[in-house]
Design a protein around this motif. Structure first.
Motif, PDB file in Angstrom:
ATOM      1  N   TRP A 235      -0.621  11.131  -9.626  1.00  0.00           N
ATOM      2  CA  TRP A 235      -1.647  12.018  -9.603  1.00  0.00           C
ATOM      3  C   TRP A 235      -1.159  13.442  -9.461  1.00  0.00           C
ATOM      4  O   TRP A 235      -1.670  14.427 -10.164  1.00  0.00           O
ATOM      5  N   GLU A 236       0.130  13.826  -8.792  1.00  0.00           N
ATOM      6  CA  GLU A 236       0.680  14.916  -8.922  1.00  0.00           C
ATOM      7  C   GLU A 236       1.032  15.438 -10.368  1.00  0.00           C
ATOM      8  O   GLU A 236       0.773  16.465 -10.639  1.00  0.00           O
ATOM      9  N   ILE A 237       1.493  14.391 -10.930  1.00  0.00           N
ATOM     10  CA  ILE A 237       2.055  14.629 -12.522  1.00  0.00           C
ATOM     11  C   ILE A 237       0.954  15.095 -13.248  1.00  0.00           C
ATOM     12  O   ILE A 237       1.185  15.918 -14.274  1.00  0.00           O
ATOM     13  N   LEU A 238      -0.226  14.226 -13.153  1.00  0.00           N
ATOM     14  CA  LEU A 238      -1.323  14.564 -13.918  1.00  0.00           C
ATOM     15  C   LEU A 238      -1.746  15.934 -13.671  1.00  0.00           C
ATOM     16  O   LEU A 238      -2.314  16.789 -14.349  1.00  0.00           O
ATOM     17  N   ASP A 239      -1.885  16.323 -12.269  1.00  0.00           N
ATOM     18  CA  ASP A 239      -2.495  17.499 -11.942  1.00  0.00           C
ATOM     19  C   ASP A 239      -1.662  18.542 -12.499  1.00  0.00           C
ATOM     20  O   ASP A 239      -2.091  19.713 -13.109  1.00  0.00           O
ATOM     21  N   VAL A 240      -0.200  18.542 -12.420  1.00  0.00           N
ATOM     22  CA  VAL A 240       0.928  19.395 -13.098  1.00  0.00           C
ATOM     23  C   VAL A 240       0.510  19.617 -14.482  1.00  0.00           C
ATOM     24  O   VAL A 240       0.525  20.950 -14.901  1.00  0.00           O
TER      25      VAL A 240
ATOM     26  N   GLY B 299       1.021  -1.381  -0.157  1.00  0.00           N
ATOM     27  CA  GLY B 299      -0.160   0.056  -0.193  1.00  0.00           C
ATOM     28  C   GLY B 299       0.887   1.313   0.043  1.00  0.00           C
ATOM     29  O   GLY B 299       0.443   2.356  -0.670  1.00  0.00           O
ATOM     30  N   LEU B 300       1.906   1.274   0.659  1.00  0.00           N
ATOM     31  CA  LEU B 300       2.785   2.557   0.722  1.00  0.00           C
ATOM     32  C   LEU B 300       3.355   2.572  -0.594  1.00  0.00           C
ATOM     33  O   LEU B 300       3.430   3.853  -1.047  1.00  0.00           O
ATOM     34  N   PHE B 301       3.952   1.499  -1.226  1.00  0.00           N
ATOM     35  CA  PHE B 301       4.567   1.855  -2.558  1.00  0.00           C
ATOM     36  C   PHE B 301       3.671   2.243  -3.570  1.00  0.00           C
ATOM     37  O   PHE B 301       3.829   2.898  -4.480  1.00  0.00           O
ATOM     38  N   LEU B 302       2.429   1.316  -3.338  1.00  0.00           N
ATOM     39  CA  LEU B 302       1.595   1.691  -4.502  1.00  0.00           C
ATOM     40  C   LEU B 302       0.955   3.312  -4.513  1.00  0.00           C
ATOM     41  O   LEU B 302       0.618   4.035  -5.156  1.00  0.00           O
ATOM     42  N   GLY B 303       0.846   3.223  -3.170  1.00  0.00           N
ATOM     43  CA  GLY B 303       0.232   4.596  -2.552  1.00  0.00           C
ATOM     44  C   GLY B 303       0.915   5.949  -3.037  1.00  0.00           C
ATOM     45  O   GLY B 303       0.618   6.996  -3.586  1.00  0.00           O
ATOM     46  N   VAL B 304       2.302   5.796  -2.918  1.00  0.00           N
ATOM     47  CA  VAL B 304       3.253   6.724  -3.259  1.00  0.00           C
ATOM     48  C   VAL B 304       3.347   6.834  -4.803  1.00  0.00           C
ATOM     49  O   VAL B 304       3.442   7.762  -5.320  1.00  0.00           O
ATOM     50  N   SER B 305       3.410   5.625  -5.368  1.00  0.00           N
ATOM     51  CA  SER B 305       3.383   5.786  -7.068  1.00  0.00           C
ATOM     52  C   SER B 305       2.043   6.389  -7.526  1.00  0.00           C
ATOM     53  O   SER B 305       1.900   7.154  -8.456  1.00  0.00           O
ATOM     54  N   PHE B 306       1.002   5.897  -7.035  1.00  0.00           N
ATOM     55  CA  PHE B 306      -0.209   6.545  -7.386  1.00  0.00           C
ATOM     56  C   PHE B 306      -0.371   7.928  -7.083  1.00  0.00           C
ATOM     57  O   PHE B 306      -0.867   8.565  -7.768  1.00  0.00           O
ATOM     58  N   LEU B 307       0.101   8.588  -5.890  1.00  0.00           N
ATOM     59  CA  LEU B 307       0.234   9.984  -5.599  1.00  0.00           C
ATOM     60  C   LEU B 307       1.138  10.531  -6.377  1.00  0.00           C
ATOM     61  O   LEU B 307       0.793  11.779  -7.007  1.00  0.00           O
ATOM     62  N   SER B 308       2.364  10.014  -6.547  1.00  0.00           N
ATOM     63  CA  SER B 308       3.314  10.794  -7.824  1.00  0.00           C
ATOM     64  C   SER B 308       2.717  10.967  -9.293  1.00  0.00           C
ATOM     65  O   SER B 308       2.695  11.895  -9.712  1.00  0.00           O
TER      66      SER B 308
END
Length: 151
Positions: A139-144, A128-137
């Motif tokens: 999401w941030e790239i898509l947001d930018v 969950g931590l690794f996938l969460g970090v990957s998903f968050l990253s």
């Protein structure tokens, strides 16, 4: 200077009431054996000690093993007598026997170092931590990316 062997031999000599004349390990204050019955009893006791394990010898003689000593074992030497115990049929055929090196029993039970429930929990947490970090990253790239193209 303590000598375990001398202690055992002295204990045997005291039990018999005499010591063999050729023996130098026993207490020299004990008289020398004069009959075959006494010498035979010494021989019987020697064989009993020879074939017994350490704790039995300690209990029988009262002698304590020194804190530091060297131990030598003979492994695989055949023992006689099993065919006689099994009877005349066993003497004419092949018999297989074994002796235990000790009468001590050690019971060991295996336990999981990492119980299955802890494994699943930690694996899920790490995943969950690794996938969460990957998903968050992501999401941030898509947001930018969306903010850049909106302007």
């Amino acid at each position: 200077d303590y000598d375990f062997f001398a202690c055992v031999k002295t204990s045997q000599a005291r039990e018999v009431g005499c010591r063999p004349g050729w023996e130098s390990w026993s207490d020299t204050t004990l008289p020398i054996c004069t009959t075959m019955a006494e010498l035979s009893l010494h021989e019987k006791m020697d064989w009993a000690v020879f074939n017994a394990e350490q704790k039995i010898v300690e209990n029988r003689t009262g002698c304590k093993v020194p804190c530091r000593y060297k131990e030598f074992n003979i492994v695989g030497e055949p023992q006689s007598g099993s065919a006689n115990i099994l009877g005349p049929i066993a003497q004419k055929s092949f018999t297989f026997g074994f002796n235990f090196a000790s009468t001590d029993i050690t019971i060991k039970q295996e336990a999981w170092v990492y119980p299955p429930l802890s494994f699943v929990a930690e694996m899920g947490g790490s995943l969950g931590l690794f996938l969460g970090v990957s998903f968050l990253s992501l999401w941030e790239i898509l947001d930018v990316f969306f903010k850049f193209f909106r302007k």
